[in-house]
Scaffold this active site. Structure first.
Site, PDB file in Angstrom:
ATOM      1  N   GLU A 134      39.161 -26.132 -53.348  1.00  0.00           N
ATOM      2  CA  GLU A 134      38.292 -26.200 -52.225  1.00  0.00           C
ATOM      3  C   GLU A 134      38.714 -27.076 -51.187  1.00  0.00           C
ATOM      4  OE1 GLU A 134      34.072 -26.359 -53.333  1.00  0.00           O
ATOM      5  OE2 GLU A 134      34.408 -24.734 -54.821  1.00  0.00           O
ATOM      6  N   HIS A 135      39.605 -27.818 -51.406  1.00  0.00           N
ATOM      7  CA  HIS A 135      39.807 -28.966 -50.337  1.00  0.00           C
ATOM      8  C   HIS A 135      41.399 -28.968 -50.603  1.00  0.00           C
ATOM      9  CE1 HIS A 135      35.787 -30.144 -50.036  1.00  0.00           C
ATOM     10  NE2 HIS A 135      35.698 -30.232 -51.544  1.00  0.00           N
TER      11      HIS A 135
END
Length: 282
Positions: A134-135
């Site tokens: 997600e990052h």
């Protein structure tokens, strides 16, 4: 509605182990009439230390290893022949800091990832792999090449039998998964789209619209319908919303985002028993 109706499959998936709340495989009711995927969360390419740092593809296990051991995996698969177990890579955080995707180089990351993932997969007797970064601290093309080459190797060598990705609607996230889909979508069996990441209070019509948009983004893929159970976002998981979805004749794959919450097995039992049929069988 057409793309939803076309994606009909008897499948239920649950992420488990990320919150270390002691939820075990045995606490989750497994319906014998569906394919059931447990997804161990997470394996992360960070060190297992007080201050974790990136390892350039050397993955370590960060799920609840006390309650979700290799022996537990073997036991649940022996008890339920329709149950399979996968591992998810990445996740949101590690030691309360973002678990960023980063690589020194594509070749070195892929080499390290293959070595470490194969070891974990064999040790835990796993069937599949899920991608849930997600990052990011790299560009979309590098992410796509690293993950795509990893998936290719794992499938080509029969290390796993199915793969999935878990994107959500965010300008800092979607470009990475769309780049992966464009190049390696043929290797991805399921898109665990995080519909629970949309705003809290999402209506049925909004939910269906979101589904259509993502079906277009990941054209040709098996887009899984998903719900959260903590009430933080997306369409609320309640009998009213489920009846409305079924009322629209929605015949879709289903993926529940249970995420190891202690109360979710009871919630799942309640929903499964409603109307004398599992709700994912529209």
């Amino acid at each position: 509605m057409s793309s939803i109706q076309a994606a009909n499959s008897k499948l239920f998936r649950e992420y488990i182990g990320a919150e270390n709340n002691g939820v075990t495989f045995e606490e989750v009711p497994v319906d014998s009439n569906v394919e059931f995927h447990f997804i161990l969360s997470f394996a992360i390419d960070y060190t297992q230390s007080n201050h974790p740092t990136p390892t350039n593809g050397n993955f370590n296990v960060f799920w609840d290893t006390e309650n979700l051991t290799p022996a537990h995996v073997s036991a649940i698969k022996a008890r339920h022949r329709n149950a399979k177990v996968a591992l998810s890579l990445g996740g949101d955080t590690v030691s309360n800091k973002y678990a960023n995707f980063s690589s020194t180089s594509i070749n070195s990351w892929v080499r390290n990832a293959i070595d470490s993932i194969v070891q974990i997969t064999k040790k835990y007797h796993l069937d599949g792999i899920d991608i849930d970064y997600e990052h990011f601290q790299t560009d979309p093309n590098t992410f796509a090449e690293c993950i795509g080459r990893l998936l290719f190797y794992l499938k080509q060598n029969n290390i796993v039998s199915f793969t999935s990705i878990a994107p959500y609607e965010d300008d800092a996230v979607q470009p990475y998964y769309l780049a992966l889909w464009r190049k390696y979508g043929h290797l991805i069996d399921y898109v665990n789209f995080q519909f629970y990441a949309y705003d809290k209070g999402t209506t049925i019509n909004q939910f269906l619209k979101h589904f259509e948009i993502q079906s277009s983004n990941y054209k040709g893929g098996k887009i899984l319908v998903s719900f959260g159970t903590d009430g933080s976002g997306g369409l609320s998981l309640n009998m009213g919303s489920l009846r409305l979805v079924l009322g629209f004749n929605v015949r879709a794959n289903f993926m529940a985002f249970l995420f190891g919450l202690p109360m979710t097995p009871k919630r799942l039992i309640f929903v499964m028993r409603s109307n004398h049929r599992p709700f994912w069988l529209a």
